[in-house]
Motif scaffolding. Structure first.
Motif, short mmCIF file in Angstrom:
data_model
loop_
_atom_site.label_atom_id
_atom_site.label_comp_id
_atom_site.label_asym_id
_atom_site.label_seq_id
_atom_site.Cartn_x
_atom_site.Cartn_y
_atom_site.Cartn_z
N ILE A 282 45.28 8.33 -51.47
CA ILE A 282 46.34 7.70 -52.27
C ILE A 282 47.34 8.74 -52.74
N LEU B 175 41.68 1.02 -47.85
CA LEU B 175 41.78 2.47 -48.00
C LEU B 175 41.02 3.20 -46.90
N LEU C 281 51.66 1.27 -41.75
CA LEU C 281 51.27 0.73 -43.05
C LEU C 281 51.21 -0.80 -42.98
N LEU D 139 50.29 3.27 -50.85
CA LEU D 139 49.01 2.58 -50.82
C LEU D 139 48.67 1.99 -52.19
N ALA E 220 43.35 3.23 -44.07
CA ALA E 220 44.43 4.18 -44.36
C ALA E 220 43.96 5.61 -44.13
N MET F 258 47.60 -1.95 -52.57
CA MET F 258 46.19 -2.29 -52.83
C MET F 258 46.00 -3.61 -53.58
#
Length: 324
Positions: free
Chosen positions: A182, A313, A259, A188, A316, A192
């Motif tokens: 993050i 996450l 993303l 992000l 990511a 979230m």
């Protein structure tokens, strides 16, 4: 008064008409005229045998139309629905609703008639049970009211808030595992809540439908477990639809297609999880004897928050090089 207040015995009335089946129609009509003004229900006559056991019911309309010399047995419907006094009032309400009954008899183990539960009492039961379920879904005790004393409301609500706090820390711990990710991709943090929020909303939809079906007696874990795949498939479709929109908006805002792709996949995954747990949690709670409305929401939001954050996450972190 010897029965629990939320049982068939607790809500039954003893103001009914019960006649011997060997009476003639003429004699039965005389009895109805004599007893009727004192009873709550007159259109349904409960028919007993010589041992005073309940054998069926007769409709007042049939009684008025039948030949006077016939016996009451001849117009008796022996396919009756009855309950024992210990049966929970919610189950009684389901039977009355399912079979469109005006009244349902309450009998003991010897099939002797103890009383009847009328439809107006059932309406009160339905309102009471639905109110209780609605409050419990919100983590509020059914005894709590707007005008309750302050300390009473605190005592009723605070324990569930502590439970929610514990689950919130679990979600926070999951996010903490990806602090380095993050820190490198600040976008992000903005994305979230979308994943977790949509998962929670989708799960609540499934939860509401399932709890309603359980309350109506339409759903059983052993019989209907395959429907979980329908809820998971629904989550996949809804996740894909909302994920495309979310992904496009994030792409336009941050200019990074990866993303958008990551949140698209995470949205699908979390809505599938939401459908899975939204269907399964209340059924499992019911199977172990716990009120499905009491704790389902807490378990559901924990699952969608933890899995949603971890999935988003985690993806990511896997594709971090494409996000920086």
């Amino acid at each position: 008064m010897g029965y629990a207040t939320d049982s068939a015995g607790g809500i039954m009335t003893t103001e009914y008409i019960a006649l011997r089946g060997d009476l003639t129609i003429l004699d039965a009509l005389k009895k109805v005229k004599q007893i009727g003004p004192k009873t709550e229900v007159i259109e349904t006559i409960f028919v007993l045998n010589e041992k005073k056991e309940l054998v069926g019911t007769a409709d007042l309309r049939d009684l008025l139309l039948a030949p006077e010399e016939h016996q009451l047995y001849e117009i008796t419907d022996k396919n009756m629905i009855f309950v024992h006094p210990e049966v929970d009032q919610e189950e009684v309400a389901l039977l009355v609703s399912k079979y469109d009954l005006k009244a349902i008899p309450v009998v003991n183990k010897k099939n002797a008639l103890l009383g009847i539960v009328t439809v107006d009492d059932i309406i009160d039961v339905i309102v009471e049970e639905q109110t209780e379920d609605m409050l419990r879904l919100g983590g509020v005790n059914e005894e709590d009211r707007v005008d309750s004393p302050l300390l009473t409301s605190v005592r009723k609500r605070l324990p569930w808030l502590f439970v929610n706090l514990a689950t919130a820390f679990l979600a926070s711990f999951t996010v903490g595992l990806f602090e380095d990710v993050i820190a490198q991709v600040v976008a992000l943090a903005a994305a979230m809540p979308i994943v977790a929020g949509m998962g929670g909303n989708a799960g609540t939809q499934s939860l509401s439908v399932v709890i309603r079906s359980i309350a109506l007696g339409e759903l059983d874990l052993k019989r209907d477990w395959k429907l979980i795949f329908k809820e998971a498939s629904l989550g996949m479709i809804n996740g894909a639809a909302t994920g495309i929109v979310t992904g496009l908006i994030l792409y336009m805002k941050y200019g990074n297609p990866y993303l958008g792709l990551i949140i698209f996949v995470a949205m699908i995954g979390n809505l599938v999880i939401a459908g899975f747990f939204g269907f399964l949690i209340p059924l499992v709670l019911k199977s172990i004897g716990t009120d499905p409305a009491l704790a389902s929401a807490i378990f559901l939001t924990t699952a969608t928050d933890v899995f949603g954050f971890f999935l988003f996450l985690g993806l990511a972190k896997t594709f971090l090089n494409f996000l920086i």
